[in-house]
Design a protein around this motif. Structure first.
Motif, PDB file in Angstrom:
ATOM      1  N   PHE A 133       1.689   6.663  -7.083  1.00 59.08           N
ATOM      2  CA  PHE A 133       0.869   7.842  -7.373  1.00 59.08           C
ATOM      3  C   PHE A 133       1.745   9.091  -7.504  1.00 59.08           C
ATOM      4  CE2 PHE A 133      -2.889   5.781  -4.949  1.00 59.08           C
ATOM      5  CZ  PHE A 133      -3.312   5.144  -6.115  1.00 59.08           C
ATOM      6  N   LEU A 134       2.695   9.239  -6.584  1.00 58.42           N
ATOM      7  CA  LEU A 134       3.539  10.428  -6.567  1.00 58.42           C
ATOM      8  C   LEU A 134       4.473  10.466  -7.778  1.00 58.42           C
ATOM      9  CD1 LEU A 134       4.444  10.562  -2.763  1.00 58.42           C
ATOM     10  CD2 LEU A 134       2.847  12.025  -3.988  1.00 58.42           C
ATOM     11  N   VAL A 135       5.073   9.313  -8.096  1.00 59.19           N
ATOM     12  CA  VAL A 135       5.957   9.275  -9.262  1.00 59.19           C
ATOM     13  C   VAL A 135       5.158   9.532 -10.537  1.00 59.19           C
ATOM     14  CG1 VAL A 135       7.471   7.805 -10.647  1.00 59.19           C
ATOM     15  CG2 VAL A 135       7.650   7.779  -8.160  1.00 59.19           C
ATOM     16  N   GLN A 136       3.971   8.958 -10.614  1.00 58.31           N
ATOM     17  CA  GLN A 136       3.129   9.175 -11.790  1.00 58.31           C
ATOM     18  C   GLN A 136       2.752  10.647 -11.941  1.00 58.31           C
ATOM     19  OE1 GLN A 136      -0.926   7.415 -11.868  1.00 58.31           O
ATOM     20  NE2 GLN A 136      -0.308   6.518 -13.833  1.00 58.31           N
ATOM     21  N   GLU A 166       0.832  -1.209   0.000  1.00 60.60           N
ATOM     22  CA  GLU A 166       0.000   0.000   0.000  1.00 60.60           C
ATOM     23  C   GLU A 166       0.868   1.261   0.000  1.00 60.60           C
ATOM     24  OE1 GLU A 166      -3.798  -1.963   2.402  1.00 60.60           O
ATOM     25  OE2 GLU A 166      -2.081  -1.138   3.501  1.00 60.60           O
ATOM     26  N   VAL A 167       1.976   1.207   0.715  1.00 59.26           N
ATOM     27  CA  VAL A 167       2.888   2.351   0.714  1.00 59.26           C
ATOM     28  C   VAL A 167       3.470   2.556  -0.677  1.00 59.26           C
ATOM     29  CG1 VAL A 167       5.077   3.230   1.595  1.00 59.26           C
ATOM     30  CG2 VAL A 167       3.445   2.182   3.163  1.00 59.26           C
ATOM     31  N   LEU A 168       3.839   1.457  -1.337  1.00 59.87           N
ATOM     32  CA  LEU A 168       4.376   1.580  -2.699  1.00 59.87           C
ATOM     33  C   LEU A 168       3.322   2.101  -3.672  1.00 59.87           C
ATOM     34  CD1 LEU A 168       6.651  -1.570  -3.141  1.00 59.87           C
ATOM     35  CD2 LEU A 168       7.317   0.800  -2.752  1.00 59.87           C
ATOM     36  N   GLN A 169       2.048   1.822  -3.407  1.00 58.28           N
ATOM     37  CA  GLN A 169       0.993   2.376  -4.250  1.00 58.28           C
ATOM     38  C   GLN A 169       0.978   3.901  -4.142  1.00 58.28           C
ATOM     39  OE1 GLN A 169      -1.467   0.736  -6.435  1.00 58.28           O
ATOM     40  NE2 GLN A 169      -1.336   2.884  -7.019  1.00 58.28           N
TER      41      GLN A 169
END
Length: 218
Positions: free
Chosen positions: A163-166, A156-159
């Motif tokens: 989002f932030l990288v996207q 969930e943290v990687l999700q």
């Protein structure tokens, strides 16, 4: 560049004169802010500083630059005014140094159109036995002000990270499509951040591979 952006560098005398005209009131205000900060009321400190920057720009920038220890600012003040005034401003960090980061953040908001820039991250880990899942408790901080608090699994943290990288790649794509320049300093920092991410992703890849090779008890 707006006049607000230029003011701290080009108008030190005018800024400092504003500060001197309201020095007693400004010091009382700073005393109050230090008390609020000591009580942990960091969000209130931030809002009060924003109001101060909006309504007393000269005094705000004078204090912000003094607390930041900007050597060129002190030199300009002494050149345009006098050594006594420069010494007066150099003494501000001794009394109000604990407010330096908050002033720096609000100054960034005022001059660079930022909003609650994240300066650090508080994080710790726990483990949920019934799910067999590690949990990460994390809170992004802007200065001493906690922006939010979350507890999530690694996936969930990687999700959130995705989002932030996207969002970042979307912003850069728009800049490329609209032929918007990205300054050299920002580009250099982007390269550094990308390399840091690639390094962490390499570690993550190794950890996931090791977990995949580890037998899971049924």
């Amino acid at each position: 560049m707006s006049s607000r952006d230029k003011a701290p560098r080009e108008m030190p005398k005018a800024l400092v004169e504003d500060f001197l005209e309201q020095e007693a009131g400004t010091r009382a205000f700073l005393d109050e802010l230090q008390k609020l900060a000591a009580e942990g009321r960091h969000d209130e400190v931030r809002e009060r500083l924003r109001e101060f920057a909006e309504h007393s720009q000269g005094a705000f920038f004078t204090v912000a630059l003094s607390l930041g220890g900007t050597a060129q600012f002190f030199a300009d003040v002494e050149a345009q005014m006098d050594a006594e005034t420069g010494e007066l401003l150099r003494e501000l960090p001794e009394t109000y140094g604990t407010l330096a980061e908050e002033f720096s953040i609000v100054r960034t908001e005022q001059t660079q159109d930022r909003k609650n820039p994240v300066t650090s991250m508080s994080a710790s880990t726990t483990y949920r036995d019934d799910e067999e899942v590690p949990l990460i408790e994390y809170a992004p901080l802007s200065g001493d002000m906690q922006l939010t608090e979350c507890r999530e699994s690694p996936e969930e943290v990687l999700q959130v990270a995705h989002f932030l990288v996207q969002s970042t790649t979307d912003a850069l794509e728009v800049a490329l499509e609209e032929d918007q320049a990205v300054n050299t300093e920002e580009l250099s920092s982007l390269i550094d951040r990308r390399e840091e991410l690639e390094l962490e992703l390499g570690t993550l890849r190794d950890q996931i591979d090791e977990l995949r090779r580890t037998p899971v008890d049924e």
